[in-house]
Write a protein that holds these residues in place. Sequence first.
Motif, PDB file in Angstrom:
ATOM      1  N   THR A  19      54.208  47.855  34.566  1.00  0.00           N
ATOM      2  CA  THR A  19      53.153  46.908  34.938  1.00  0.00           C
ATOM      3  C   THR A  19      51.773  47.543  34.824  1.00  0.00           C
ATOM      4  O   THR A  19      50.810  47.033  35.394  1.00  0.00           O
ATOM      5  N   GLY A  20      51.676  48.654  34.117  1.00  0.00           N
ATOM      6  CA  GLY A  20      50.375  49.215  33.775  1.00  0.00           C
ATOM      7  C   GLY A  20      49.718  50.088  34.823  1.00  0.00           C
ATOM      8  O   GLY A  20      48.507  50.305  34.758  1.00  0.00           O
ATOM      9  N   LYS A  21      50.498  50.635  35.766  1.00  0.00           N
ATOM     10  CA  LYS A  21      49.891  51.451  36.820  1.00  0.00           C
ATOM     11  C   LYS A  21      49.184  52.677  36.253  1.00  0.00           C
ATOM     12  O   LYS A  21      48.065  53.000  36.653  1.00  0.00           O
ATOM     13  N   THR A  22      49.854  53.375  35.330  1.00  0.00           N
ATOM     14  CA  THR A  22      49.293  54.628  34.815  1.00  0.00           C
ATOM     15  C   THR A  22      48.012  54.375  34.026  1.00  0.00           C
ATOM     16  O   THR A  22      46.987  55.038  34.253  1.00  0.00           O
ATOM     17  N   GLU A  23      48.041  53.418  33.123  1.00  0.00           N
ATOM     18  CA  GLU A  23      46.858  53.120  32.320  1.00  0.00           C
ATOM     19  C   GLU A  23      45.699  52.649  33.195  1.00  0.00           C
ATOM     20  O   GLU A  23      44.550  53.065  33.017  1.00  0.00           O
ATOM     21  N   LEU A  24      46.010  51.792  34.172  1.00  0.00           N
ATOM     22  CA  LEU A  24      44.952  51.271  35.030  1.00  0.00           C
ATOM     23  C   LEU A  24      44.386  52.354  35.934  1.00  0.00           C
ATOM     24  O   LEU A  24      43.160  52.431  36.128  1.00  0.00           O
ATOM     25  N   SER A  25      45.231  53.202  36.486  1.00  0.00           N
ATOM     26  CA  SER A  25      44.728  54.261  37.365  1.00  0.00           C
ATOM     27  C   SER A  25      43.823  55.223  36.589  1.00  0.00           C
ATOM     28  O   SER A  25      42.781  55.658  37.103  1.00  0.00           O
ATOM     29  N   ARG A  26      44.190  55.525  35.353  1.00  0.00           N
ATOM     30  CA  ARG A  26      43.338  56.392  34.536  1.00  0.00           C
ATOM     31  C   ARG A  26      41.991  55.729  34.256  1.00  0.00           C
ATOM     32  O   ARG A  26      40.940  56.389  34.300  1.00  0.00           O
ATOM     33  N   ALA A  27      42.016  54.438  33.973  1.00  0.00           N
ATOM     34  CA  ALA A  27      40.770  53.720  33.669  1.00  0.00           C
ATOM     35  C   ALA A  27      39.860  53.647  34.894  1.00  0.00           C
ATOM     36  O   ALA A  27      38.634  53.799  34.785  1.00  0.00           O
ATOM     37  N   GLY A 154      52.081  44.935  57.838  1.00  0.00           N
ATOM     38  CA  GLY A 154      50.749  44.392  58.079  1.00  0.00           C
ATOM     39  C   GLY A 154      49.676  45.034  57.230  1.00  0.00           C
ATOM     40  O   GLY A 154      48.508  45.076  57.640  1.00  0.00           O
ATOM     41  N   LEU A 155      50.045  45.513  56.050  1.00  0.00           N
ATOM     42  CA  LEU A 155      49.092  46.185  55.170  1.00  0.00           C
ATOM     43  C   LEU A 155      48.584  45.223  54.108  1.00  0.00           C
ATOM     44  O   LEU A 155      49.365  44.543  53.445  1.00  0.00           O
ATOM     45  N   SER A 156      47.281  45.173  53.937  1.00  0.00           N
ATOM     46  CA  SER A 156      46.673  44.301  52.951  1.00  0.00           C
ATOM     47  C   SER A 156      46.695  44.950  51.571  1.00  0.00           C
ATOM     48  O   SER A 156      46.705  46.169  51.444  1.00  0.00           O
ATOM     49  N   TYR A 157      46.686  44.116  50.556  1.00  0.00           N
ATOM     50  CA  TYR A 157      46.706  44.619  49.187  1.00  0.00           C
ATOM     51  C   TYR A 157      46.087  43.578  48.264  1.00  0.00           C
ATOM     52  O   TYR A 157      46.017  42.395  48.591  1.00  0.00           O
ATOM     53  N   ALA A 158      45.642  44.041  47.107  1.00  0.00           N
ATOM     54  CA  ALA A 158      45.091  43.155  46.087  1.00  0.00           C
ATOM     55  C   ALA A 158      46.005  43.179  44.879  1.00  0.00           C
ATOM     56  O   ALA A 158      46.395  44.244  44.410  1.00  0.00           O
ATOM     57  N   VAL A 159      46.369  41.999  44.385  1.00  0.00           N
ATOM     58  CA  VAL A 159      47.189  41.897  43.185  1.00  0.00           C
ATOM     59  C   VAL A 159      46.269  41.869  41.976  1.00  0.00           C
ATOM     60  O   VAL A 159      45.322  41.085  41.925  1.00  0.00           O
ATOM     61  N   VAL A 160      46.547  42.729  41.004  1.00  0.00           N
ATOM     62  CA  VAL A 160      45.681  42.857  39.827  1.00  0.00           C
ATOM     63  C   VAL A 160      46.392  42.283  38.606  1.00  0.00           C
ATOM     64  O   VAL A 160      47.465  42.750  38.223  1.00  0.00           O
ATOM     65  N   HIS A 161      45.786  41.259  38.001  1.00  0.00           N
ATOM     66  CA  HIS A 161      46.325  40.611  36.806  1.00  0.00           C
ATOM     67  C   HIS A 161      45.433  40.930  35.601  1.00  0.00           C
ATOM     68  O   HIS A 161      44.355  41.482  35.746  1.00  0.00           O
ATOM     69  N   GLY A 162      45.895  40.508  34.434  1.00  0.00           N
ATOM     70  CA  GLY A 162      45.067  40.578  33.230  1.00  0.00           C
ATOM     71  C   GLY A 162      45.518  41.656  32.267  1.00  0.00           C
ATOM     72  O   GLY A 162      46.254  42.577  32.625  1.00  0.00           O
ATOM     73  N   ASN A 163      45.056  41.553  31.037  1.00  0.00           N
ATOM     74  CA  ASN A 163      45.385  42.510  29.985  1.00  0.00           C
ATOM     75  C   ASN A 163      44.176  43.377  29.654  1.00  0.00           C
ATOM     76  O   ASN A 163      43.044  42.895  29.637  1.00  0.00           O
ATOM     77  N   GLY A 164      44.427  44.659  29.383  1.00  0.00           N
ATOM     78  CA  GLY A 164      43.379  45.546  28.898  1.00  0.00           C
ATOM     79  C   GLY A 164      42.155  45.592  29.786  1.00  0.00           C
ATOM     80  O   GLY A 164      42.238  45.833  30.993  1.00  0.00           O
ATOM     81  N   GLY A 165      41.003  45.336  29.176  1.00  0.00           N
ATOM     82  CA  GLY A 165      39.749  45.385  29.904  1.00  0.00           C
ATOM     83  C   GLY A 165      39.676  44.372  31.021  1.00  0.00           C
ATOM     84  O   GLY A 165      39.009  44.600  32.048  1.00  0.00           O
ATOM     85  N   ARG A 167      42.134  43.529  32.995  1.00  0.00           N
ATOM     86  CA  ARG A 167      42.849  44.095  34.145  1.00  0.00           C
ATOM     87  C   ARG A 167      41.962  45.086  34.885  1.00  0.00           C
ATOM     88  O   ARG A 167      41.915  45.088  36.118  1.00  0.00           O
ATOM     89  N   LEU A 168      41.254  45.928  34.129  1.00  0.00           N
ATOM     90  CA  LEU A 168      40.338  46.879  34.757  1.00  0.00           C
ATOM     91  C   LEU A 168      39.212  46.143  35.476  1.00  0.00           C
ATOM     92  O   LEU A 168      38.842  46.501  36.595  1.00  0.00           O
ATOM     93  N   ALA A 169      38.661  45.112  34.844  1.00  0.00           N
ATOM     94  CA  ALA A 169      37.569  44.353  35.473  1.00  0.00           C
ATOM     95  C   ALA A 169      38.038  43.717  36.776  1.00  0.00           C
ATOM     96  O   ALA A 169      37.306  43.716  37.785  1.00  0.00           O
ATOM     97  N   ASN A 170      39.251  43.167  36.791  1.00  0.00           N
ATOM     98  CA  ASN A 170      39.773  42.548  38.009  1.00  0.00           C
ATOM     99  C   ASN A 170      40.021  43.589  39.097  1.00  0.00           C
ATOM    100  O   ASN A 170      39.748  43.344  40.280  1.00  0.00           O
ATOM    101  N   ALA A 171      40.530  44.762  38.700  1.00  0.00           N
ATOM    102  CA  ALA A 171      40.737  45.832  39.670  1.00  0.00           C
ATOM    103  C   ALA A 171      39.402  46.307  40.244  1.00  0.00           C
ATOM    104  O   ALA A 171      39.266  46.524  41.454  1.00  0.00           O
ATOM    105  N   TRP A 172      38.415  46.462  39.368  1.00  0.00           N
ATOM    106  CA  TRP A 172      37.086  46.923  39.797  1.00  0.00           C
ATOM    107  C   TRP A 172      36.452  45.918  40.759  1.00  0.00           C
ATOM    108  O   TRP A 172      35.853  46.303  41.762  1.00  0.00           O
ATOM    109  N   ASN A 173      36.614  44.649  40.456  1.00  0.00           N
ATOM    110  CA  ASN A 173      36.091  43.599  41.334  1.00  0.00           C
ATOM    111  C   ASN A 173      36.763  43.672  42.700  1.00  0.00           C
ATOM    112  O   ASN A 173      36.100  43.555  43.752  1.00  0.00           O
ATOM    113  N   ALA A 174      38.084  43.863  42.714  1.00  0.00           N
ATOM    114  CA  ALA A 174      38.816  43.963  43.979  1.00  0.00           C
ATOM    115  C   ALA A 174      38.365  45.179  44.774  1.00  0.00           C
ATOM    116  O   ALA A 174      38.158  45.097  45.993  1.00  0.00           O
ATOM    117  N   ILE A 175      38.197  46.330  44.106  1.00  0.00           N
ATOM    118  CA  ILE A 175      37.762  47.545  44.794  1.00  0.00           C
ATOM    119  C   ILE A 175      36.396  47.338  45.433  1.00  0.00           C
ATOM    120  O   ILE A 175      36.169  47.702  46.601  1.00  0.00           O
TER     121      ILE A 175
END
Length: 225
Positions: A19-27, A154-165, A167-175
């Motif tokens: 599900t792209g954890k390694t690529e996304l974490s590096r980005a 009771g731990l909150s989390y953000a689900v990250v969707h999307g392909n390539g850039g 996915r990174l943009a959505n993760a960055w927005n969540a962070i």
Amino acid sequence: MTPNLPTGCVIALVGAESTGKTELSRAIAQRLQDRGMPVTLVGEYLREWCEREGRTPRPDEQQAIADEQRRRIDAAAATGVVVADTTALMTAVYSEQLFADTSLYDSALAAQRRYAITLLTALDLPWVADDMRDGPHARQPTDTLVRAALTRAGLSYAVVHGNGGERLANAWNAINTIAGNEGRAHTRTRRDAKPASWTWPCEKCSDPECEHKLFSDLMARRDPS
């Protein structure tokens, strides 16, 4: 926008295989470094272990793998911001999924609770096979167990969707959103202070069953066989 992340802040990525954890974490780590932030990328110790040993671990070896993953994240957090390409929670999930062993959850969730941001990678990427992965059939059950464990604790989390850039943009927005919410929570007065809580389950709804159906249907259309 650059998030306000203090030393010791851990951005933890969890999610099913492929599900792209390694690529996304590096980005994410690269983007933080580009903005002058001291950051350490902590890789997945389970994969390192499997590649070194040439096999998958036995049930009695899971605890040591989870402990080492946790130790590496804690050591890196002492010097700056950490992006973790998985956490001990995933080892606990695999222990339940493969061996019906739930004994690793307490320590894994205690560690997860210390991490400032948890990102869950969604199931919307195509399956990519390798020698260490079980198969696409395991992704949804793994995702379900991860969500159940986080919710139980009771731990909150953000689900990250999307392909390539995207996915990174959505993760960055969540962070940025989560970091902003945490900062505002710390500035509240004692009278109205409440535990910080945030959810980011889906851009369209908050029903994980609906989300699973959405991506299951999508993948079926991509692979009609």
